[in-house]
Design an enzyme around this catalytic site. Structure first.
Site, PDB file in Angstrom:
ATOM      1  N   ASP A  33      14.457  59.580  30.881  1.00  0.00           N
ATOM      2  CA  ASP A  33      15.760  60.255  30.084  1.00  0.00           C
ATOM      3  C   ASP A  33      16.526  59.419  29.220  1.00  0.00           C
ATOM      4  O   ASP A  33      15.828  58.480  28.447  1.00  0.00           O
ATOM      5  CB  ASP A  33      16.568  60.821  31.173  1.00  0.00           C
ATOM      6  CG  ASP A  33      17.214  62.282  30.999  1.00  0.00           C
ATOM      7  OD1 ASP A  33      18.248  62.087  30.066  1.00  0.00           O
ATOM      8  OD2 ASP A  33      16.896  63.254  31.603  1.00  0.00           O
ATOM      9  N   ASP A  50      28.945  56.067  42.024  1.00  0.00           N
ATOM     10  CA  ASP A  50      28.049  56.937  42.924  1.00  0.00           C
ATOM     11  C   ASP A  50      26.564  56.408  42.807  1.00  0.00           C
ATOM     12  O   ASP A  50      25.708  56.869  43.573  1.00  0.00           O
ATOM     13  CB  ASP A  50      28.024  58.304  42.453  1.00  0.00           C
ATOM     14  CG  ASP A  50      29.663  59.022  42.667  1.00  0.00           C
ATOM     15  OD1 ASP A  50      30.592  58.046  43.434  1.00  0.00           O
ATOM     16  OD2 ASP A  50      29.642  60.006  42.669  1.00  0.00           O
ATOM     17  N   SER A 110      16.853  71.415  32.971  1.00  0.00           N
ATOM     18  CA  SER A 110      16.793  70.069  33.205  1.00  0.00           C
ATOM     19  C   SER A 110      17.568  69.510  34.359  1.00  0.00           C
ATOM     20  O   SER A 110      17.461  68.431  34.937  1.00  0.00           O
ATOM     21  CB  SER A 110      17.787  69.428  31.988  1.00  0.00           C
ATOM     22  OG  SER A 110      16.802  69.392  30.984  1.00  0.00           O
ATOM     23  N   HIS A 135      23.195  62.597  29.799  1.00  0.00           N
ATOM     24  CA  HIS A 135      22.028  63.543  30.431  1.00  0.00           C
ATOM     25  C   HIS A 135      21.440  62.631  31.498  1.00  0.00           C
ATOM     26  O   HIS A 135      21.216  63.348  32.732  1.00  0.00           O
ATOM     27  CB  HIS A 135      20.964  64.056  29.169  1.00  0.00           C
ATOM     28  CG  HIS A 135      20.294  65.159  29.724  1.00  0.00           C
ATOM     29  ND1 HIS A 135      19.034  64.888  30.429  1.00  0.00           N
ATOM     30  CD2 HIS A 135      20.302  66.345  29.702  1.00  0.00           C
ATOM     31  CE1 HIS A 135      18.386  65.864  30.354  1.00  0.00           C
ATOM     32  NE2 HIS A 135      19.181  66.981  30.079  1.00  0.00           N
ATOM     33  N   ASN A 148      13.967  75.855  28.248  1.00  0.00           N
ATOM     34  CA  ASN A 148      15.185  76.663  28.272  1.00  0.00           C
ATOM     35  C   ASN A 148      14.739  77.856  27.138  1.00  0.00           C
ATOM     36  O   ASN A 148      15.816  78.058  26.527  1.00  0.00           O
ATOM     37  CB  ASN A 148      16.423  75.977  27.915  1.00  0.00           C
ATOM     38  CG  ASN A 148      16.586  74.885  29.094  1.00  0.00           C
ATOM     39  OD1 ASN A 148      16.467  75.058  30.121  1.00  0.00           O
ATOM     40  ND2 ASN A 148      17.371  73.791  28.546  1.00  0.00           N
TER      41      ASN A 148
END
Length: 251
Positions: free
Chosen positions: A3, A12, A201, A34, A127
């Site tokens: 990515d 995190d 995604s 992203h 999409n």
């Protein structure tokens, strides 16, 4: 995760990042956000205080491979090299929330190489829905698990690309395999932040997390196991093996 890279300092994620690699870029740092969002959905661990985001498989380890630029664009050769790098450096699962309308020989060969090395390959369907046969590559490759998106009402998202599934419960070229949450998904973001995104995604990393959590003895066994879970689980979209949700959600 192939990515835009990853926020290596995100509270995190920092404990779960094993490898950070760039193909065609000087750094694997995420200058888009992203890739960090996708990674968080898969394996965010809540941070040291436990107050952050938790991914589907918080015990998994991340190999972040930057193949896309700050605008989310990339070159086929970089992506193919990223796939090969992952396969050669111990990755069990490759997750790609990226795609295009055609398949290059470079990508096809790289995917075949990874699968032969024992890697399970997962990608977002695209999409470009709701029209029929709008699934993109690499998801449309039958060696790749193609993931569609559903919303908070358990309906297939209007934008989610559709496949050409013929109802035979066998995944072939240009067919959707699974569906997962892909609308208003909150996850980690660059700069130590959090953000809500929608898209296939966001659906693909949910399936990646399930595969990591429920990993069987190899990639083929894991794929069959997930298919069995989906067949016996909740059927989203149309009935059966359909163009919207494929086999459904493996739960």
């Amino acid at each position: 995760v192939l990515d835009t890279g990853v926020d290596r300092d995100h509270s995190d994620l920092i404990g779960n990042i094993k490898v950070c690699h760039a193909e065609g870029y000087s750094s694997c740092e995420d200058d888009n956000g992203h890739g960090t969002h996708v990674a968080g959905t898969i394996l965010a661990n809540g941070g040291s205080d436990g107050l952050g985001i938790y991914g589907v498989a918080p015990d998994a380890k991340l190999m972040a491979i930057k193949v896309l630029d700050r605008k989310g664009r990339g070159y086929t050769d970089d992506i193919a090299k990223g796939i090969e790098y992952a396969a050669n450096n111990g990755a069990k699962i490759i997750s790609m929330s990226l795609g295009g309308s055609t398949e290059s020989i470079l990508m096809k060969d790289a995917i075949q190489y990874a699968v032969h090395k024992g890697v399970l390959v997962i990608a977002s369907a695209g999409n470009n829905g709701p029209a029929y046969d709008t699934i993109g590559y690499p998801a449309a490759n039958p060696n790749v698990i193609a993931v569609a998106a559903f919303d908070e009402s358990d309906n297939i998202a209007y934008f989610s690309s559709r496949g050409v599934n013929d109802g035979d419960w066998e995944i072939e070229e240009r067919e959707i395999e699974f569906a997962a949450p892909g609308v208003y998904v909150e996850s980690t973001f660059k700069g130590g932040c959090y953000k809500v995104y929608s898209g296939t995604s966001m659906a693909a990393p949910h399936i990646t997390g399930i595969a990591a959590r429920d990993w069987q003895e190899n990639n083929l066994a894991t794929r069959i196991y997930l298919q069995t879970l989906a067949k016996n689980g909740f059927d989203y979209g149309l009935n059966g093996d359909d163009i919207e949700a494929g086999l459904g959600l493996p739960i």
